[in-house]
Scaffold this active site. Structure first.
Site, mmCIF file in Angstrom:
data_model
loop_
_atom_site.group_PDB
_atom_site.id
_atom_site.type_symbol
_atom_site.label_atom_id
_atom_site.label_comp_id
_atom_site.label_asym_id
_atom_site.label_seq_id
_atom_site.Cartn_x
_atom_site.Cartn_y
_atom_site.Cartn_z
ATOM 1 N N ASP A 65 0.808 -1.216 0.000
ATOM 2 C CA ASP A 65 0.000 0.000 0.000
ATOM 3 C C ASP A 65 0.843 1.268 0.000
ATOM 4 O O ASP A 65 0.461 2.270 -0.612
ATOM 5 C CB ASP A 65 -1.015 0.003 1.143
ATOM 6 C CG ASP A 65 -0.426 -0.332 2.500
ATOM 7 O OD1 ASP A 65 0.810 -0.328 2.656
ATOM 8 O OD2 ASP A 65 -1.220 -0.618 3.431
ATOM 9 N N THR B 229 -2.266 3.707 9.959
ATOM 10 C CA THR B 229 -2.011 2.836 11.109
ATOM 11 C C THR B 229 -0.536 2.886 11.482
ATOM 12 O O THR B 229 -0.167 2.963 12.652
ATOM 13 C CB THR B 229 -2.428 1.390 10.774
ATOM 14 O OG1 THR B 229 -3.812 1.377 10.451
ATOM 15 C CG2 THR B 229 -2.181 0.470 11.957
ATOM 16 N N GLY C 38 -4.556 8.840 5.807
ATOM 17 C CA GLY C 38 -5.494 9.342 6.802
ATOM 18 C C GLY C 38 -4.948 10.466 7.648
ATOM 19 O O GLY C 38 -5.688 11.382 8.042
#
Length: 506
Positions: A258, A280, A427
């Protein structure tokens, strides 16, 4: 201070076009199936993302360890593909291809009959720690690094494999490759993810077969390599039937790690940039054309992982927003459920100069009572952290920003480059306080966004493979800039008096 609105995940409106691309984008805590559209002239193309399916993901106690519930995960993938087929049909579109990206390191073992023999272990399970010394007895860490350029992490694939009791007759498929296999029946290992295993030659771009032999691992333990943009295969008939997609639908290799896809979608307009893929975990580094395999680089625990188009993602893992999400989970279990905006506003009101922790310490990897672990880490430095959640949140974000700054400074020194700007994607780019603290800590301008950088990079690689786009990473990044509205943060005046120096742990 911020000079623009928060970054958008996708432009509003709607692009017209006959083809769409599906990004299966799965992280360690959630997954998405996203429909991507690319339209416009070659010099002015824009991309749009539409999330058609979201689902939770996480580790579970299964069969004596922390594992991924892969059956449930794959069922969500199929549900997402069915939703994508429905959404595309409603707009009169056809789906040109599917791309897959997930986290790295973890794998499933598949037998000759194509059966997954057990649920894949999660990197958060600590079983691999016992194997580290056994691996290092056979392969000196300096030799490992000189070939693979991979940073030492106790859960690297090489250590996980050393715990397996028997591997004859089995193949290890990294998580995105396992999903691709179940969709198409084809076994390949995508190169950006292969580079995270500890069994990949960073210079040759091939498997380090001598390491497999040294560890008594089967020579064909991993399938052959495939590069981003290459076609893995088409859907199996049963997959097509369950999703409503044509069996001729292609599955194209994206940057299946990713972070590789996220970095491909960094909207840089200059080569001298640093990046933070913030989720994360935080992956912090610079983009290079060649690996850095020096002893100094090994001592600093930097990694040389493959990116799209053969680039090198020269980076180090820093702790991430896992710390914050775990704190929220603990507080919720205790009956305290403040909104994230409320927490961040309260944290932002606190004065600078509070305590910091080493956010990438393995102490914080496993799920547990995170607020207490953070307070304990602060106590070990001789300071007491107030129990109010705002102080804990501020400690987390100060610590992440300091870790980002330290890591970027180290990357500049070790790779002999200079980053003029820092791009935060993922994020964390929505977290205004984190972005401002990063600008203050680094003394550099911060560009925040896109949020869905991973899915966007995945879609752009597919679009290029389909001939909708052309060119290299510079051209793909121009599409990102045309499609997004990033925020900009500049260092505050008070930060100029506190320059960050490289080296050392917090």
């Amino acid at each position: 201070m911020s000079t623009a609105a928060p970054a958008d995940t996708a432009p509003s409106g709607g692009l017209s076009g006959g083809s769409a691309f599906v990004a299966i984008d799965i992280g360690a805590s959630s997954g998405r199936v996203i429909l991507g559209r690319v339209a416009g002239s070659p010099g002015g193309a824009r991309a749009e993302l539409e999330t058609v399916h979201r689902f939770p993901n996480g580790v579970k106690e299964l069969d004596g360890g922390l594992r991924w519930d892969f059956d449930a995960l794959f069922a969500e993938v199929l549900a997402g593909l069915a939703a994508a087929a429905t959404a595309a049909e409603a707009r009169g579109e056809s789906i040109a291809s599917i791309g897959i990206d997930t986290w790295a390191v973890d794998y499933g073992l598949v037998n000759d009959a194509g059966e997954l023999i057990a649920a894949p272990f999660s990197y958060r399970d600590d079983r691999s720690r016992a194997a580290i010394s056994r691996v290092h007895e056979k392969l000196d860490p300096a030799r490992l690094y000189a070939t693979t350029g991979l940073q030492f992490l106790p859960f690297n694939t090489i250590y996980q494999l050393a715990t397996e009791p028997a591997l004859e007759g089995l193949q290890a498929l990294l998580i995105p490759d396992l999903i691709g296999f179940l969709l198409t029946g084809q076994r390949r290992t995508e190169a950006t993810n292969a580079s995270t295993t500890g069994l990949f030659d960073a210079v040759a771009g091939e498997w380090a077969t001598e390491f497999l032999a040294a560890l008594d691992l089967p020579r064909n333990l991993f399938p052959p390599l495939i590069q981003p943009g290459e076609i893995l295969g088409t859907l199996l008939p049963e997959t097509a039937a369950r999703t409503g997609l044509p069996a001729a639908t292609k599955v194209v290799a994206a940057g299946s790690h990713d972070t590789a896809s996220a970095v491909a979608a960094v909207p840089a307009d200059r080569p001298d940039f640093a990046y933070v893929s913030s989720g994360t975990w935080s992956l912090v580094g610079v983009e290079l054309s060649h690996p850095v395999l020096t002893e100094a680089s090994r001592a600093a625990n930097f990694t040389n992982e493959r990116g799209v188009d053969g680039t090198i993602r020269y980076l180090r893992n820093v702790g991430g927003l896992w710390l914050l999400s775990e704190c929220q989970r603990t507080w919720a279990a205790e009956g305290y459920r403040p909104g994230l905006v409320e927490l961040l506003d309260a944290a932002a009101s606190l004065p600078p100069g509070g305590p910091v922790i080493n956010a990438d310490d393995p102490y914080f990897i496993a799920p547990d009572n995170m607020p207490e672990r953070i307070r304990a880490a602060v106590r070990s430095t001789g300071t007491v952290l107030p129990e109010h959640p705002a102080h804990i949140v501020r400690c987390i974000l100060d610590s992440l920003a300091a870790g980002y700054a330290r890591t970027i400074a180290d990357a500049e020194r070790l790779a002999d480059v200079r980053a003029g700007v820092v791009h935060i994607v993922g994020g964390g780019s929505q977290n205004r306080l984190l972005c401002q603290l990063t600008a203050d800590a680094t003394g550099k301008r911060v560009i925040a966004g896109p949020v869905e950088a991973t899915a966007l990079g995945n879609v752009l690689v597919q679009a290029r493979a389909a001939g909708v786009l052309s060119g290299g990473l510079a051209e793909l990044r121009a599409v990102v800039r045309a499609s997004q509205h990033p925020a900009e943060y500049v260092p505050s005046a008070r930060a100029a008096a506190s320059p960050v120096t490289s080296g050392g742990a917090l």
